[in-house]
Every structure is written in C-alpha cells, then in structure tokens.
Design an enzyme around this catalytic site. Structure first.
Site, PDB file in Angstrom:
ATOM      1  N   CYS A  73     -27.468  42.841-144.366  1.00  0.00           N
ATOM      2  CA  CYS A  73     -26.911  43.993-143.659  1.00  0.00           C
ATOM      3  C   CYS A  73     -28.041  44.607-142.838  1.00  0.00           C
ATOM      4  CB  CYS A  73     -26.387  44.990-144.688  1.00  0.00           C
ATOM      5  SG  CYS A  73     -25.815  46.557-144.002  1.00  0.00           S
ATOM      6  N   CYS A  86     -25.162  43.241-136.279  1.00  0.00           N
ATOM      7  CA  CYS A  86     -24.493  43.668-137.518  1.00  0.00           C
ATOM      8  C   CYS A  86     -23.860  42.413-138.085  1.00  0.00           C
ATOM      9  CB  CYS A  86     -23.422  44.707-137.212  1.00  0.00           C
ATOM     10  SG  CYS A  86     -22.299  45.043-138.593  1.00  0.00           S
TER      11      CYS A  86
HETATM   12  N1  DGL Z   1     -22.822  44.706-141.995  1.00  0.00           N
HETATM   13  C1  DGL Z   1     -23.582  45.874-141.752  1.00  0.00           C
HETATM   14  C2  DGL Z   1     -24.772  45.586-140.826  1.00  0.00           C
HETATM   15  O1  DGL Z   1     -25.181  44.460-140.644  1.00  0.00           O
HETATM   16  C3  DGL Z   1     -22.947  47.128-141.259  1.00  0.00           C
HETATM   17  C4  DGL Z   1     -21.591  47.538-141.488  1.00  0.00           C
HETATM   18  C5  DGL Z   1     -21.475  48.981-141.917  1.00  0.00           C
HETATM   19  O2  DGL Z   1     -21.449  49.896-141.061  1.00  0.00           O
HETATM   20  O3  DGL Z   1     -21.393  49.185-143.123  1.00  0.00           O
HETATM   21  O4  DGL Z   1     -25.347  46.504-140.282  1.00  0.00           O
END
Ligand code: DGL
Length: 258
Positions: free
Chosen positions: A74, A185
C-alpha cells in the site's frame, strides 16, 4: 523461520495486485494476505492514523501469524509507516511500495507523466522527494484520486460509472500530450484497462508491483529464509471485515488479470 508465511498487507484489496506478482515469482512460498477494509480508505486519513493502523496490523501479522517477512503493499501505508517499521523490526525482511516514477521518467526524452495516487500519498515526503528528484527530467502532474479505490473495493473494474469518474478527474490533463501514467496506488492496476481507455492507447501505464516482488524475493533469499523450490505454496486471505462476500471478492481479484 523459513517455513513461516510471508505477510502482504494493504488497506483493502488493492495489494492483491502486488501479491499476484509475488506468487508468480515465489510459488513455493506460503502467503497471508491481510486487507484492512474495516478502516479503508487510508488515503483520506491523517498520516498519524495511517501510521498507527499499519503498525498495529503488522504487529499482529508478526506476532500472531508468525510472518517471516512483510510486504506493505500500500503506497499510503508505506509513506506513513515503513520507516518506523524498519526501526521497530530491523531483523525482518520488509518491503514497501512507491509510485514507479523512475521507469516512467526513463521511458523517453522529457516525458509528461500523470501520477495517480491517494491524496495522502501525494502529500507525503516520500512522493515529494521523488517529484523533486525528477523535476528537471520530466513534467510530473500529481493527480489525487479520492474515491477511485472504492470502485475496486466494490468489484467495479469497468463500466460507465467508473469511466465518468475517471473523465471527471483526468480530462484536465488529456491535452498535455501525456507519455505515461504512474499507478501510485495498489488498487489502480485492477482498473488499468479503463484508465487506459480514458487516456488513449499511446499513453504507457506504469506500476511498481513487479519491482516490489523482486525486492522482497531478494531480501528473503539474503536472510536465508527462502523455501525449498519443491514446496507447493499457498495463499490465505484475511480481512478486518471478514464477511464471506468480501473474502470471495478477494479470491476473484487474485484471479483477475491486471
Ligand atoms: N491501496 C492503497 C495504496 O496503495 C490505498 C487505498 C486507500 O486509500 O486505502 O495507496
């Protein structure tokens, strides 16, 4: 020890895009994937909130699930917590993710790059330093995408609602003769095709999943924690909202090409 699982963490289901690369590269390993959908989205929370949530889940994965290595899959959680986690657990092979700006910058002469990510990721030092580093070599346009991860969390990877949303945020950049889009993301690779449809076929899309998977494999080997290649690995999905529908969607995304 070497037979313990590798834990992959995200605020929700996005990190499954990184997990897929890891499983492809290390099919002999056992993986636990943990999505914190109960607290998602992280991308609109304060940095302190994201830091605390991430640290508490990683502690759980290390202490309760005996993870031998950690992937913070993430971008938002990486920006907020990876530096602290490295200090807390110096002996654990631990990787984070960051927007794949470097390959996008190196893809052509003076590229024009849209970086799609959460508002939190784009406000943090990690991204601001990357942007500064490549400032002379490229035109970089940061594009916060609040609301985009929710489409993936609901399993909506294409269709008119998603296209309308994307046009709403991307249209102001489509006359900039973009050469590349960085998916900053881990949820966004699942909507890559729709992003590409909106941006047009000449705009290359970059994401950092494969690089992150390679780095984790290297660290696991360096720590002497790799499993025997003859072992048949497994994937176990966990979520802080453990309803059957969500677990089913996680499995489905794992088998969705992106
Ligand atoms: N998957 C997360 C990232 O790579 C973000 C998603 C979220 O806002 O929770 O930043």
């Amino acid at each position: 020890m070497f037979s313990d699982p590798i834990a992959v963490f995200d605020s929700g289901m996005g990190g499954i895009s990184v997990l897929k690369e890891m499983v492809r590269l290390m099919p002999e390993e056992d993986f636990i994937y943990f999505g914190d959908s109960a607290n998602a989205p992280y991308g609109v929370r304060t940095v302190e909130d994201v830091r605390q949530l991430t640290i508490s889940h990683i502690r759980f994965l290390l202490e309760e699930k005996s993870a031998k290595a950690i992937a913070v899959a993430c971008n938002t959680a990486t920006s907020a917590a990876v530096r602290d986690l490295r200090k807390m657990y110096p002996e654990v092979p631990l990787v984070g993710v960051e927007p794949a700006i470097k390959p996008a910058v190196n893809s052509c002469d003076h590229p024009r790059i849209l970086v799609m990510a959460t508002p939190r990721t784009l406000a943090e030092e990690k991204f601001l330093k990357l942007e500064e580093l490549y400032d002379d070599m490229a035109d970089i346009y940061p594009l916060p995408c609040p609301g985009l991860m929710e489409f993936v969390e609901q399993g909506t990877l294409s269709g008119p609602d998603l296209e309308d949303y994307l046009h709403g945020i991307m249209d102001p950049y489509l006359d900039k003769d973009l050469t590349g889009i960085v998916l900053g993301c881990t949820h966004y690779p699942f909507v890559r095709k729709t992003i590409s449809k909106v941006a047009g076929p000449d705009v290359r899309i970059f994401d950092g999943s494969l690089g992150t998977a390679r780095e984790l494999a290297r660290r696991i080997r360096a720590a002497g924690l790799a499993r025997d290649p003859g072992h048949k690995g497994s994937v176990t999905f966990m979520n802080s909202l453990p309803d059957p529908e969500r677990l089913h969607l996680m499995e489905t995304l794992f088998h969705t090409s992106c």
